[in-house]
Design an enzyme around this catalytic site. Structure first.
Site, PDB file in Angstrom:
ATOM      1  N   ASP A   1      -1.247  -9.677   3.809  1.00 12.54           N
ATOM      2  CA  ASP A   1      -1.065  -8.210   3.764  1.00 12.54           C
ATOM      3  C   ASP A   1      -2.206  -7.385   4.515  1.00 12.54           C
ATOM      4  O   ASP A   1      -3.338  -7.948   4.716  1.00 12.54           O
ATOM      5  CB  ASP A   1      -0.607  -7.584   2.452  1.00 12.54           C
ATOM      6  CG  ASP A   1       0.228  -6.297   2.652  1.00 12.54           C
ATOM      7  OD1 ASP A   1       0.924  -6.217   1.545  1.00 12.54           O
ATOM      8  OD2 ASP A   1       0.297  -6.034   3.636  1.00 12.54           O
TER       9      ASP A   1
HETATM   10  C1  GLC Z   1       1.628  -2.489   3.793  1.00 19.52           C
HETATM   11  C2  GLC Z   1       2.535  -3.182   2.742  1.00 19.52           C
HETATM   12  C3  GLC Z   1       3.446  -4.440   3.513  1.00 19.52           C
HETATM   13  C4  GLC Z   1       3.828  -4.025   4.858  1.00 19.52           C
HETATM   14  C5  GLC Z   1       2.327  -4.271   5.632  1.00 19.52           C
HETATM   15  C6  GLC Z   1       2.504  -3.795   7.037  1.00 19.52           C
HETATM   16  O1  GLC Z   1       0.540  -2.191   3.215  1.00 19.52           O
HETATM   17  O2  GLC Z   1       1.850  -3.901   1.719  1.00 19.52           O
HETATM   18  O3  GLC Z   1       4.520  -4.572   2.555  1.00 19.52           O
HETATM   19  O4  GLC Z   1       4.771  -4.955   5.425  1.00 19.52           O
HETATM   20  O5  GLC Z   1       1.256  -3.332   5.210  1.00 19.52           O
HETATM   21  O6  GLC Z   1       2.957  -2.495   7.197  1.00 19.52           O
END
Ligand code: GLC
Length: 711
Positions: A271
Site C-alpha cells: 500500500d
Molecule cells: C491508499 C489506500 C489504498 C489505495 C492506495 C492508492 O492509501 O490505502 O487502498 O489503493 O493508497 O491510492
C-alpha cells in the site's frame, strides 16, 4: 482468470524476458511511480518504473485534480514501450473502487443488495470505462471485514460477515477481469488490504490489528481466499501491524499463507508508502532495512515511495537480499503484464472514452444497484410508499440537495454535475396522478422548518459527508453528525409524518432517530443515480429489498458488534452477571441481514433431510401481502453446538434473493456438506468436527425457523 495455457505461456515469456534484464531494469519493474514524479518520463524511458498510479497525492480519493485520460496514458506508455531498451509496458493503475465515471453505491451499499451480480456488473462497467481512460489495473476490490463502524473504511468493503463478503469479493474480481483479462475492456483486479486491516484497534485507521491467528483465518482471510480462487491477478498488502509484525514485513502472511498455502502466483504491491512506513512502525531502522524486510516478506512492488528504487541495489551488493528474491518479484510482475496482454496491446483507443462514459445503460445499472441497496428499517403505518392525498410534501435536510456527496469515498472520476439530487429527483418524478406539490426545503434549516409547517409529509435527508467516511475517515462516535438529530426533533415536534433518509458510509447508531421518525430508509452513499433511486423507492415505483450487511448498533459503545459472536460462559440475558452493558441492551438496534420491504413474507415448513454427510435444508416462503410484489433475501444460518474451540452462535452459510408476487409461495433449498462447516480447530488445522448443529432459515440473523442435524 485466463486459461492455463496463457498462464504457462506468460510464465515462460516472463522468465525469458528476465534473462535479458539488467539489475537496474529489474529493480525498475519493482517501483510504482505516480503522476507527481517529476521524472516519470525519465523513469519510463530508462525502464526504471514498472507501473504508474494515476494519483497526484496520497489524499486517498479526495484528490479530484488528476482526472485520468487516455491521451496521457498512451503518451507515458509510449515512452516506456518505444523509448526504453526492452520496451516493457507500464501497469497503469487507479483506485477504481465503486465505479469510474458511472459511480455505483459504495461497496458496503452493494453488499446490502445481497446480490453479488450487482458487484460483478458494476465492475464490468467500471472496467469498460476505466480502460477507455487508459487504466489497466484497479486497486479494488477492497474486502476487509469490518465489525467496528468507527473505522471509516467500513464503507469500502462488504461488511461484517466472511460468507457474504466472499461472495461479493469473487464476483467483484470476475467483474473487473472477465474471463480473459487481455480483453481491452477488462482490467486487473487487486484484492486489498491483505490482511486483517479492518480489525484496527478502536476503529482507528492505520492502527494495529492485534487479532489471533484463528480469528484472522476464520473471519478476515476467507474473502481473500475467495478472490484468489476467482483468479485475482494482484493483491495489496495493508499498512497495519498484525500481531506485532507490520504486513509489509510479514513473511508469514505474504509468503507463508498467500504463496505456500494458497499457491497465489500473482503480484503483491505494497500500500502507499507502506514499505517506508516500516521505519515509523519501528521494525526497520532505515530504508535499507525496510527494503530487505519487505522483499523478504513478499512485497513485489513498492508503491510510489521509492525505497526499492533507492536501496535494493545496495541491499544486494551488501548481501542483505539475494538476486533470487529480486528475480522472483520481477518474474511475477512480468507474468502479470503478459497475462494482461500488455505487450500485445499496451495502448487504449482514445476514441472509446466518448462512447462508453456514463451511457444510459450504465446509469440504469447504477440506479438498479442503488435501489437494491436501500434498507427500509422502519415503516410505521405503511407510510411508504408515498401515496395520493398529500397536498404538499417537503424534502429537506443537510443532504437533500447534495450531488457529489452521494458518491461517498473514493470516486476519483465521478462528477457532481452528473448527479440529480434526492430533492430534485423526488420533485421531478412525483407521480402526476397524485397531484402532490413537492417543495425543496431551504438549506437554512429554520426556513425549511417554517415551510414544513404546512406540509403533509416531510422527507428529511441526513447523514455523512464523504469527508468523514473512507480512508482516514474514522469517527469517535456513530451518532449522526452534529445538529442533525435536533433537526429531526424539531420536525417531529410539528406533528407531521417524517420519512428519514440516511446517507451513510458506515453503520450509524440511530436509536433515538428511529423512535422519532415514522419511516427510516438507509441509503448508504448511493452513487450517481442515488437521487432517482431513492425517489423510485419513496414513490413506490421500486420496492426496497436491501438487507443489512452490518449490524446497526444502539450505541457507539457497543462496537465491535456483530451477529456471529461467541456465546461466552455467561450469554447475554436480562439477568445480571451476563455479557453486555448495564446501560444498553446487549443486542444491536437492527441485526445483520435485517430489512423490510413493501410486501410481507411468511416462512413455513422447514425441512432438514440428511443423506449421509449431505444435508438438504428447505423452507417455504410466501408473499402474504395482498398488493405488493416483493423481494426477500432468504438466509441460512448454522450453529456448531460443540467444538474443540468456541464457535459462533450463528454463521451465514447461504442466501438467496427471490421475487414473489402477492400470494406466491416458493420453496428455497440449500445443501450443506462438511466442507461448508470448516474452521480453524484447536490443533490449528482447518476442518470440520462431527456433532450436532442447529440450522435456521429466515429473513435475518435474528429470526427464522430452526432445525437441527448431526454429522
Ligand atoms: C491508499 C489506500 C489504498 C489505495 C492506495 C492508492 O492509501 O490505502 O487502498 O489503493 O493508497 O491510492
Amino acid at each position: 482468470m485466463t486459461n492455463t495455457v496463457s498462464e504457462q505461456e506468460a510464465a515462460g515469456r516472463a522468465r525469458q524476458m528476465l534473462g535479458q534484464m539488467t539489475l537496474q531494469e529489474k529493480i525498475g519493474q519493482m517501483h510504482q511511480s505516480f503522476m507527481l514524479d517529476e521524472d516519470i518520463q525519465t523513469l519510463a524511458k530508462n525502464g526504471e518504473a514498472g507501473s504508474m498510479i494515476f494519483a497526484m497525492s496520497a489524499l486517498a480519493g479526495r484528490d479530484r485534480t488528476d482526472a485520468a485520460r487516455a491521451e496521457y496514458a498512451n503518451h507515458i506508455q509510449q515512452v516506456a514501450v518505444e523509448g526504453s531498451r526492452l520496451g516493457i509496458p507500464l501497469l497503469l493503475a487507479r483506485d477504481v473502487i465503486h465505479g469510474h465515471r458511472t459511480v455505483f453505491p459504495i461497496p458496503l451499499g452493494q453488499a446490502a443488495t445481497w446480490d453479488p451480480t450487482v458487484a460483478q456488473i458494476g465492475n464490468e462497467i467500471a472496467a469498460r470505462e476505466a480502460t477507455a481512460d487508459g487504466i489497466k489495473w484497479a486497486f479494488a476490490p477492497m474486502m476487509d471485514i469490518a465489525r467496528d463502524a468507527r473505522w471509516g473504511r467500513i464503507a469500502e468493503g462488504y461488511g461484517e460477515d466472511p460468507f457474504l463478503a466472499s461472495a461479493f469479493a469473487a464476483a467483484a474480481v470476475r467483474g473487473f477481469q472477465g474471463d480473459d483479462v487481455r480483453h481491452p475492456e477488462h482490467m486487473l483486479a487487486c484484492a486489498k488490504h491483505f490482511a486483517g486491516y479492518g480489525a484496527a484497534e478502536g476503529g482507528r485507521d492505520y492502527d494495529r490489528a492485534d487479532i489471533s491467528e484463528r480469528t484472522l483465518r476464520d473471519v478476515y482471510l476467507p474473502p481473500f481466499h475467495a478472490a484468489v480462487q476467482a483468479g485475482v491477478a494482484t493483491l495489496m498488502s495493508g499498512f497495519h501491524d498484525y500481531q506485532g509484525i507490520p504486513v509489509a514485513a510479514n513473511r508469514h502472511l505474504l509468503t507463508g499463507i498467500l504463496r505456500e498455502e494458497w499457491g497465489f502466483a500473482g503480484l503483491v504491491v505494497s500500500d502507499w508508502a507502506a514499505v517506508k512506513e516500516l521505519i515509523p512502525h519501528g521494525v526497520a531502522a532505515n530504508e535499507l532495512e525496510a527494503a530487505r524486510l519487505a522483499l523478504h516478506a513478499g512485497v513485489d512492488m513498492d508503491m510510489v515511495v521509492g525505497v526499492y528504487r533507492r536501496k535494493l541495489a545496495e541491499a544486494l551488493q551488501k548481501g542483505n537480499v539475494s538476486i533470487e528474491e529480486i528475480d522472483r518479484a520481477v518474474e511475477r510482475i512480468l507474468r502479470v503484464k503478459f497475462l494482461a496482454g500488455l505487450f500485445e496491446n499496451p495502448y487504449t483507443d482514445p476514441d472509446r472514452a466518448a462512447q462508453v462514459m456514463l451511457t444510459p445503460e450504465h446509469r440504469a445499472a447504477a440506479r438498479h444497484a442503488a435501489v437494491e441497496s436501500m434498507v427500509l428499517l422502519k415503516n410505521e403505518r405503511n407510510l411508504l410508499p408515498l401515496r395520493g392525498g398529500y397536498r404538499k410534501i417537503i424534502v429537506m435536510g443537510p443532504l437533500a440537495t447534495a450531488q457529489s456527496e452521494l458518491f461517498g469515498s473514493w470516486t476519483l472520476d465521478g462528477r457532481g454535475e452528473d448527479v440529480t439530487s434526492i430533492a430534485e429527483a423526488v420533485q421531478q418524478t412525483a407521480p402526476e396522478s397524485m397531484n402532490t406539490r413537492v417543495v425543496i426545503g431551504s438549506e437554512r434549516f429554520d426556513a425549511a422548518l417554517f415551510a414544513a409547517r404546512s406540509a403533509d409529509v416531510a422527507i428529511l435527508v441526513v447523514g455523512e459527508h464523504p469527508q468523514r467516511s473512507g480512508e482516514a475517515g474514522s469517527t469517535s462516535t456513530l451518532e449522526l453528525p452534529a445538529g442533525q438529530r435536533q433537526m429531526l426533533e424539531a420536525l417531529t415536534d410539528l406533528g407531521i409524518p417524517v420519512v428519514l433518509v440516511v446517507i451513510a458510509g458506515r453503520a450509524l447508531a440511530l436509536s433515538r432517530e428511529v423512535k422519532l421518525a415514522d419511516a427510516v430508509l438507509y441509503a448508504w452513499h448511493p452513487g450517481v443515480e442515488g437521487g432517482f433511486a431513492i425517489a423510485d423507492v419513496l414513490w413506490g415505483r421500486e420496492a426496497p429489498s436491501g438487507r443489512l450487511p452490518v449490524s446497526l448498533p444502539r450505541a457507539t459503545g457497543q462496537v465491535p458488534i456483530y451477529y456471529s459472536h461467541k456465546n461466552t460462559g455467561r450469554p447475554a440475558s436480562e439477568a445480571s452477571f451476563s455479557v453486555g452493558y448495564v446501560d444498553v441492551a446487549p443486542t444491536p438496534l437492527f441485526p445483520f441481514g435485517y430489512g423490510l420491504s413493501y410486501a410481507a413474507f411468511a416462512y413455513r415448513n422447514l425441512r432438514v433431510e440428511q443423506h449421509k454427510q449431505r444435508v438438504e435444508i428447505g423452507v417455504e416462503v410466501e408473499n402474504i401481502s395482498e398488493l405488493s410484489e416483493g423481494k426477500e433475501v432468504v438466509q441460512l444460518y448454522v450453529r456448531d453446538l460443540v467444538g474443540s474451540v468456541t464457535r459462533p452462535v450463528k454463521e451465514l452459510k447461504g442466501f438467496q434473493k427471490i421475487t414473489l408476487r402477492p400470494g406466491q409461495v416458493q420453496t428455497v433449498r440449500f445443501t450443506l456438506q462438511p466442507e461448508d462447516l470448516c474452521f480453524t480447530r484447536a490443533d490449528d488445522t482447518w476442518g470440520w468436527e462431527p456433532g450436532k448443529f442447529h440450522v435456521w432459515m429466515g429473513p435475518d440473523s435474528d429470526h427464522g425457523l430452526q432445525g437441527e442435524f448431526t454429522l
